[in-house]
Design a protein around this motif. Structure first.
Motif, short mmCIF file in Angstrom:
data_model
loop_
_atom_site.label_atom_id
_atom_site.label_comp_id
_atom_site.label_asym_id
_atom_site.label_seq_id
_atom_site.Cartn_x
_atom_site.Cartn_y
_atom_site.Cartn_z
N ILE A 89 -1.81 0.75 0.98
CA ILE A 89 -0.68 1.38 1.67
C ILE A 89 -0.82 1.19 3.18
O ILE A 89 -1.92 1.14 3.73
CB ILE A 89 -0.59 2.88 1.32
CG1 ILE A 89 -1.95 3.56 1.52
CG2 ILE A 89 -0.07 3.09 -0.09
CD1 ILE A 89 -1.93 5.06 1.31
N GLY A 90 0.32 1.06 3.85
CA GLY A 90 0.31 0.91 5.30
C GLY A 90 -0.03 -0.47 5.79
O GLY A 90 -0.18 -0.68 6.99
N GLU A 91 -0.13 -1.45 4.88
CA GLU A 91 -0.45 -2.82 5.24
C GLU A 91 0.69 -3.74 4.81
O GLU A 91 1.60 -3.32 4.10
CB GLU A 91 -1.78 -3.23 4.59
CG GLU A 91 -2.98 -2.41 5.05
CD GLU A 91 -3.25 -2.53 6.55
OE1 GLU A 91 -3.01 -3.62 7.11
OE2 GLU A 91 -3.68 -1.54 7.16
N PRO A 92 0.68 -5.02 5.23
CA PRO A 92 1.84 -5.90 5.01
C PRO A 92 1.95 -6.47 3.60
O PRO A 92 2.02 -7.68 3.40
CB PRO A 92 1.63 -7.01 6.05
CG PRO A 92 0.15 -7.09 6.21
CD PRO A 92 -0.32 -5.67 6.10
N GLY A 93 1.97 -5.59 2.62
CA GLY A 93 2.19 -5.98 1.24
C GLY A 93 3.44 -5.28 0.73
O GLY A 93 4.35 -4.97 1.49
N PHE A 94 3.46 -5.00 -0.58
CA PHE A 94 4.62 -4.36 -1.19
C PHE A 94 4.39 -2.88 -1.48
O PHE A 94 5.21 -2.24 -2.14
CB PHE A 94 5.00 -5.08 -2.49
CG PHE A 94 5.58 -6.45 -2.27
CD1 PHE A 94 6.25 -6.76 -1.09
CD2 PHE A 94 5.47 -7.43 -3.25
CE1 PHE A 94 6.79 -8.02 -0.89
CE2 PHE A 94 6.01 -8.70 -3.06
CZ PHE A 94 6.66 -8.99 -1.87
N SER A 95 3.27 -2.31 -1.02
CA SER A 95 3.04 -0.87 -1.19
C SER A 95 3.74 -0.10 -0.07
O SER A 95 4.20 -0.67 0.92
CB SER A 95 1.54 -0.56 -1.19
OG SER A 95 0.93 -1.06 -2.36
N PRO A 100 -1.97 7.69 6.02
CA PRO A 100 -2.62 8.99 6.23
C PRO A 100 -3.83 8.83 7.14
O PRO A 100 -4.32 7.71 7.35
CB PRO A 100 -3.03 9.40 4.81
CG PRO A 100 -3.11 8.13 4.04
CD PRO A 100 -2.07 7.23 4.63
N PRO A 101 -4.34 9.91 7.69
CA PRO A 101 -5.47 9.82 8.63
C PRO A 101 -6.70 9.20 7.98
O PRO A 101 -7.10 9.59 6.88
CB PRO A 101 -5.73 11.27 9.03
CG PRO A 101 -4.46 12.00 8.73
CD PRO A 101 -3.85 11.31 7.55
N LEU A 102 -7.30 8.24 8.65
CA LEU A 102 -8.56 7.68 8.18
C LEU A 102 -9.65 8.75 8.27
O LEU A 102 -9.68 9.54 9.20
CB LEU A 102 -8.96 6.47 9.04
CG LEU A 102 -8.07 5.24 8.90
CD1 LEU A 102 -8.42 4.22 9.98
CD2 LEU A 102 -8.22 4.62 7.52
N GLY A 103 -10.52 8.77 7.31
CA GLY A 103 -11.57 9.77 7.31
C GLY A 103 -11.19 11.04 6.58
O GLY A 103 -12.05 11.88 6.31
#
Length: 286
Positions: A89-95, A100-103
């Motif tokens: 999620i949040g990356e250049p794919g189809f999701s 959300p906050p890392l960590g």
């Protein structure tokens, strides 16, 4: 499919990245199915391949990439495993574009729902860069669900470097040529054989807004608590992460881990399909 908001510079840019990605997926090297799993963070896309009754392996790609980064490896691993290559999620794919906050516990909760939606109770997890951080985060929070952990240039262990950012800023005014030169410097990839990959990444980063925050570091205690077999492969010339510190910490805190430092590699770890495949197939207890 709704166009992601916020993680792209424009609607047209999002369409260009997605159209290119769709074309890459059509060239997946083995028979496969596309799966969409609903989660609290939004829909998650995955490519599934390999025998349906084989042991499951979940793949998590790096930042600024998508499931297409595994195309050269999936055919090898799918010989003996049911492979699920998940678009983070949040990356250049189809999701979904959710970040959300890392960590926080949010990513572990998201992966819980992804695995549940895939019908997977426990799986080996392979992660690269940001995906390596996500795999480690999940393994520290849900060790009972991770049978084996394979990490390629994982974040969150060795110091995160920042010197490459200055070079990226200096090259930004030079357009696609500058994008390619930045990617060559950071990934450590050069030559005719890497041209298609670099062109694909240059297209993505012309339109995509990557996450810029530092990855949270894992404590020694968190690393010591990893009970599953662990493989880590890092590049000695990684421009983004201190790979030597990564290797030292893993050897000290996870003495049962197998750690390889590739002396001629940088951040992009390629050609490791057989190494990972051998690790995934090792009998339990070795």
């Amino acid at each position: 499919m709704n166009t992601p908001q916020g993680i792209y510079r424009s609607e047209a840019g999002a369409r260009a990245v997605h159209d290119h990605y769709r074309g890459l997926l059509e060239r997946w090297p083995v028979p496969n199915t596309h799966v969409r799993v609903p989660t609290r963070e939004g829909e998650t896309f995955a490519v599934a391949c390999g025998p349906e009754t084989a042991p499951p392996v979940v793949l998590l790609h790096g930042s600024g990439t998508n499931t297409a980064m595994w195309m050269g490896d999936a055919a090898v691993w799918a010989e003996h495993f049911r492979v699920y290559a998940v678009d983070v999620i949040g990356e250049p794919g189809f999701s979904a574009p959710s970040r959300p906050p890392l960590g926080s516990a949010a990513y572990a909760g998201w992966l819980d729902e992804v695995l549940d939606g895939l019908g997977v109770a426990r799986a080996a997890v392979v992660g690269a860069s940001l995906g390596g951080w996500l795999a480690l985060d999940y393994a520290t929070r849900r060790p009972e669900r991770v049978t084996r952990l394979a990490l390629l240039c994982p974040g969150g262990i060795g110091r995160q470097k920042s010197g490459w950012m200055l070079k990226a800023l200096l090259l930004r005014p030079f357009g696609q040529w500058g994008q390619r030169r930045t990617l060559e410097a950071v990934a450590g990839l050069r030559g005719a054989g890497t041209r298609e990959f670099l062109d694909s990444m240059a297209l993505t980063f012309a339109h995509f807004r990557p996450r810029m925050e530092r990855l949270p570091a894992f404590s020694d205690d968190a690393l010591r608590g990893l009970p599953m077999p662990v493989l880590a492969v890092v590049g000695a010339h990684d421009a983004m992460l201190d790979s030597h510190e990564t290797a030292r910490r893993l050897r000290r805190c996870v003495p049962h881990a197998t750690v390889h430092v590739l002396r001629d590699a940088a951040h992009s770890i390629v050609g490791q399909a057989s190494t990972v495949h051998h690790f995934l197939r090792e009998p339990s207890g070795t």
